[in-house]
Scaffold this motif. Sequence first.
Motif: not given
Length: 279
Positions: A5-9, A15-17, A208-212, A231-233
Amino acid sequence: MCLLLAMVTIQSGASIAKQLFPLVGPEGTTTLRLGFSAVVLCLIFRPWKALPQGSQWRSIIVYGLCLGGMNITFYYAIERIPLGIGVALEFTGPLAVALLSSKRKRDLVWVAFALAGIILLLPEIDMETGLDPVGVVLALIAGAFWAGYILFGKRTGTQSSGGRTVALGMAVAAFFLVPFGAVSQGSALLSWEVIPLGFLVGIMSSALPYTLEMVALRNMPAQGFSVMMSLEPAVAALAGFLILHELLTPLQWLAIALVIIASVGSSMQPNSDLDSADK
């Protein structure tokens, strides 16, 4: 689940940026992300309760500068090249840290995989018909900043809790880069069209991702954490496709796959340095 979930976030936030670039540019987007992230993280972790002393500030400042440099060069990079390619190239930074810290000769295999992935992209580096060469170089520079972020993050992490370290680092990055973005973009940053998206980017890309990730680290082995992060790329490439409609060629997907294989391989060693970071 938390780490996925952190990676997706993170990549959804990137993408929004990228959608903010036409409105306030990469420097304005960096300003919004760092500014909002610094405020949120400082409110959560309250670093003023245990501030560094004396020479400890030196590591914190360098750590924050690496964090800020990583953010703005990465945003400049993905303005010019697809998100998935940008993350794969940026991953060379932490990958280099992990491999250089290893004393095993067989890890040269993972170096070969990473180099092969980059070499596959070389024929596609063309300003007019392929990958923007400036974007490629900027992504590699962002990777170098990521490496510095890891190295100085480890040094500062021994001085205080991880949360307080990141909050202080984010505050330092904001201190240096928010004025730059404010001067560059001016009143455009105060637009009601921009502010909500900027806040969303700050939350999704950092707070959020740092907390996750902290939750994930408490509940899974460090090696498993590093393997998953590799797997992040691929997650970035999928986010770029689903949100930004960025199509990659088969050769580009193969290049990303080779970088992922190198990252997974380097993570299969004790105390791997392929740790999380704020992209």
